[in-house]
Design a protein around this motif. Structure first.
Motif, PDB file in Angstrom:
ATOM      1  N   GLY A 110       1.623  -3.723   7.743  1.00 36.58           N
ATOM      2  CA  GLY A 110       1.762  -2.355   8.212  1.00 36.58           C
ATOM      3  C   GLY A 110       2.651  -1.460   7.349  1.00 36.58           C
ATOM      4  N   ARG A 111       3.249  -2.032   6.302  1.00 36.33           N
ATOM      5  CA  ARG A 111       4.060  -1.221   5.388  1.00 36.33           C
ATOM      6  C   ARG A 111       3.284  -1.002   4.107  1.00 36.33           C
ATOM      7  N   LEU A 112       3.446   0.204   3.538  1.00 33.82           N
ATOM      8  CA  LEU A 112       2.762   0.503   2.287  1.00 33.82           C
ATOM      9  C   LEU A 112       3.780   0.454   1.154  1.00 33.82           C
ATOM     10  N   SER A 113       3.435  -0.306   0.102  1.00 30.71           N
ATOM     11  CA  SER A 113       4.331  -0.355  -1.062  1.00 30.71           C
ATOM     12  C   SER A 113       4.292   1.004  -1.756  1.00 30.71           C
ATOM     13  N   PRO A 114       5.358   1.371  -2.506  1.00 30.10           N
ATOM     14  CA  PRO A 114       5.314   2.640  -3.228  1.00 30.10           C
ATOM     15  C   PRO A 114       4.165   2.621  -4.236  1.00 30.10           C
ATOM     16  N   PRO A 115       3.348   3.674  -4.284  1.00 27.00           N
ATOM     17  CA  PRO A 115       2.222   3.683  -5.220  1.00 27.00           C
ATOM     18  C   PRO A 115       2.688   3.613  -6.675  1.00 27.00           C
TER      19      PRO A 115
END
Lengths: 309, 509
Positions: free
Chosen positions: B476-481
């Protein structure tokens, strides 16, 4: 022991008896729903069990045969439901509702000419000195054999679902019919078995109404007990012990209501008459809103299984 | 190869369904301890073939010989008794049951639960796949769920283990662990039938490959001796051209998400936690992740089915976090969800009606509450023409189209609406190679035309091919692009959550 003109011991003893039909039907329906099928025809199966059980018992003079007849009639109705939903893949909600309406009509037809007759008596189980214990005796040890059978069934079904392989397979089918099918389990056959069992249980519960509770035959004798059974299964989160609690609670309410009337209270009887249907509406809303899943509903409850290969 | 040297021989196996021959005269053979690849595009007949070996499907003709004896399983139980086990592509697990109960359901004669729990612990430790038998399966990660399936098979000492696309749900690190386990099994004499269309994996793992195309065996080879490109061309039967992309300058930020958190509306789903991303005009942001780490929820949150705080999501600077799908379409965001039948398209409605459902607002197909059917049909026809959708016409039910064609239609429907922000989940899931290439090209073309595009996919190769920047969802967490240029597979694996905290036991081996 009297509260507001109501004797507590008598109240508890009658509520145990009053809860038997609901308990039997709810236990059966719980097994059906655990297998992933939603059968809304409990009321129809119960009343067919009530009329058939009554006719058989009066004709043969044997109440045990009456209960077996009731179970057979309930199972026959369930067989019709199984044919519709498992073989012809009809919608379960519509089929269940139709089953109830069909059962109400057919039972009324079959029951013509059987009004006003007294069925043979289903006697108490002689438990000897146990029945003479003050307070506990009348509450627990002076009932007929169906009361004890229904309590044994609570334990048996709890143990079956929890500890046996067959119970595990039944739960698995209700949880994901696709996965169960992929593992080689016969989804439809297992569900049909559960549906027939549920029908037999409802039929026995119905027979208890006409043979013990009332005891006589009149049209619409089950008066919504099937709907209450259906609701209890949901509010009990599909757990046998909670089904028992729920049945006692509803049994208690109906007994209390009669007692209150006798004691001069003025709660209109119409409220109780409409309550099963209000509760059923609530239950259907709960199931279809997705909240049922969080309460412990089987994941594939009410979904039609269509084998893809 | 005869007699004891061969574990399984398949000869002339044929299975026809109404309108399609899934397998035609298929034959191959397998030695004990061999890792054998079945290679082919979606719909080439790989799954039907293994279902016949596992007893789920009965062949129309042909025969199988297992360990020198005729083998014709009529149901999975028979196959399991004969020593054939299978790990499914779509897991055959029960979410609400425990690991041990799930394992017991897949066994013929399971021991009592306490013994079973002990054996699960032992076997899973031996093969470097640790598992707690008492946990509820619904709470496990995709990698752990697969372990349950594998352990279930291993407890029955299979002679042949069938694995249907096992790595599509794993991070690169988890794939490594799985491959070590499979090599150990193969060294112990278990034959493995490995289905995949991931060519590099097959080149690293497999001893032999049988290549299927349209239900027929078109080639057999030793995958190590071939390049991935040669294998792909054998599989597709044509020369493939990678999509062309022009390096376009990126414009201003079109889609901006800041601190978006939302609980999952899906049972056993993953809540979104503090998602931050921004996509510029002309940019393609690729979002990777193992299935079930919040992809579906992210799509819902972006397209408006799942609401959030107004400022959490901006389209072209306009706060729309609390708005529904229609308002977001008006603001310029269109989306194509993963599930084609039932989410992207209404299965029993015609293509025209389906075109109306999502195109009504942006294409102005409704006037004063009345539908302009001429215009709708024209819109549907445009999609069918531009995206090469193979269909007899516009009045065909969506259900009647093949997966690839329907996917072209639903992706085409969104790409044809001239919107500034496009969100697509799994654009080429279950679509054949030619149609996939077409869809990817169409996405790149829209980006070149100035759209900001978010592509959520579990296919890493696809993302690396079309994305400018790359991020991964993990629980549910998005890594920094990060920019795609210069990313290594190792780094991508770590962004996806490494081995999901399940490092292990292979060091001893």
């Amino acid at each position: 022991m009297d509260i507001g003109g109501i004797n507590l011991v008598t109240l508890l003893a009658t509520l145990i008896v009053a809860s038997v039909p609901i308990l039997m039907a709810a236990l059966g329906e719980m097994v059906v729903e655990k297998s992933g099928t939603l059968n809304l025809g409990v009321e129809g199966m119960m009343i067919m069990g009530a009329v058939t059980g009554f006719v058989v018992a009066v004709t043969t003079g044997n109440p045990v045969l009456g209960f077996l007849g009731g179970a057979a009639a309930g199972a026959a109705m369930a067989g019709l439901f199984a044919l519709l939903t498992q073989v012809l893949l009809a919608n379960q909600v519509a089929s269940g509702l139709a089953l109830t309406l069909f059962g109400l009509g057919l039972s009324s037809l079959m029951g013509q000419g059987w009004n006003g007759i007294r069925p043979p008596l289903t006697g108490d189980v002689p438990l000897g000195p146990l029945a003479d214990i003050p307070v506990l005796g009348p509450i627990l040890f002076s009932h007929d054999w169906m009361v004890y059978l229904s309590l044994i069934l609570v334990v048996a079904i709890w143990w079956f679902l929890r500890a046996t392989r067959a119970g595990l397979i039944l739960r698995a089918v209700g949880e994901s019919h696709e996965a169960a099918h992929a593992l080689g389990y016969k989804v439809r056959r297992i569900r049909t078995g559960a549906i027939l069992f549920g029908g037999a249980m409802a039929g026995m519960g119905g027979a208890y109404v006409s043979l013990v509770r009332v005891p006589q035959w009149t049209d619409g004798i089950t008066s919504g007990a099937g709907w209450i059974a259906l609701a209890i299964v949901v509010f009990a989160s599909w757990k046998p012990w909670r089904v028992l609690m729920g049945a006692w609670l509803f049994g208690g309410i109906s007994v209390l209501q009669l007692n209150l009337q006798a004691a001069g209270s003025r709660i209109p009887v119409e409220y109780l008459t409409m309550s099963p249907y209000i509760i059923t509406i609530l239950v259907l809303v709960l199931i279809s809103s997705g909240r049922g899943r969080a309460m412990g509903a089987p994941a594939d409850l009410g979904k039609t299984f269509h084998a893809s290969h | 190869m005869t007699g004891s040297d061969t574990l399984l021989r398949v000869e002339g196996l044929t299975k026809a369904y109404p309108g399609v021959v899934a397998n035609s005269e298929v034959g191959f053979s397998l030695r004990p301890g061999e890792v054998h690849a079945l290679l082919g595009e979606n719909g080439a007949g790989k799954s039907t073939l293994v279902k016949m070996i596992y007893g789920l499907v009965t062949p129309d003709s042909g025969r199988m010989v297992l360990s020198g004896q005729d083998f014709a399983p009529d149901r999975p139980a028979t196959a399991r008794r004969a020593g054939v086990a299978m790990v499914f592509q779509h897991f055959s697990l029960f979410d609400a049951l425990t690991v041990a109960e799930n394992v017991a359901l897949g066994m013929e004669a399971p021991p009592p639960m306490r013994d079973l729990a002990r054996r699960i612990r032992e076997t899973s430790a031996t093969y470097g796949l640790p598992l707690d038998p008492a946990r509820i399966v619904g709470d496990l990660s995709a990698g752990e769920r697969q372990r349950v399936e594998i352990i279930r098979c291993l407890l029955q000492d299979p002679k042949l283990l069938i694995m249907d696309e096992p790595t599509s749900v794993l991070t690169p690190q988890e794939v490594d662990i799985l491959f070590k386990t499979l090599r150990k099994l193969s060294a112990e004499g278990t034959a493995i039938l490995y289905i995949s269309h991931k060519l590099e994996e097959i080149r690293t793992l497999c001893d032999h490959a049988t290549i299927l195309r349209r239900g027929k065996v078109v080639a057999t080879c030793v995958p190590r001796d071939r390049t991935a490109r040669e294998l792909a061309e054998l599989m597709v039967g044509a020369v493939l051209t990678p999509p062309a992309r022009a390096a376009t300058p990126k414009g201003e930020v079109m889609l901006e998400v800041t601190g978006l958190s939302a609980p999952s509306p899906i049972p056993f789903g993953t809540a979104l936690k503090d998602i931050r991303l921004s996509v510029r005009k002309g940019e393609v942001l690729g979002i990777a992740g193992v299935a079930g780490n919040g992809q579906d929820e992210l799509l819902l949150a972006l397209n408006g089915e799942l609401r959030s705080a107004p400022d959490a999501l901006r389209i072209g600077g306009q706060p729309v976090g609390d708005k529904g799908p229609e308002a977001r379409r008006l603001a310029g965001l269109v989306s194509a969800p993963e599930e084609r039948l039932g989410h992207a398209a209404a299965p029993d409605m015609t293509l025209t009606e389906n075109a109306l459902l999502s195109g009504a607002i942006r294409q102005k197909l409704v006037r004063h509450g009345f539908i302009d059917w001429t215009k709708v049909r024209a819109f549907a026809n445009t999609i069918i023409r531009d995206f090469d959708v193979r269909t007899p016409g516009t009045e065909v039910a969506a259900r009647a189209l093949s997966g690839g064609n329907l996917q072209k239609f639903v992706v085409g429907r969104e790409l044809s609406q001239g919107s500034e922000v496009i969100v697509i989940n799994q654009p080429t899931w279950g679509v054949d190679a030619a149609a996939s290439a077409f869809i990817r090209q169409a996405i790149l073309d829209r980006a070149a035309g100035g759209a900001a595009v978010v592509v959520i996919s579990q296919d890493l190769d696809e993302l690396l091919e079309i994305a400018d920047s790359f991020a991964a969802l993990n629980e549910g967490r998005l890594s920094p692009p990060r920019p795609v240029a210069g990313l290594t597979v190792e780094e991508i694996g770590l962004m996806m959550g490494g081995a999901h905290g399940m490092e292990v036991a292979h060091d001893a081996a």
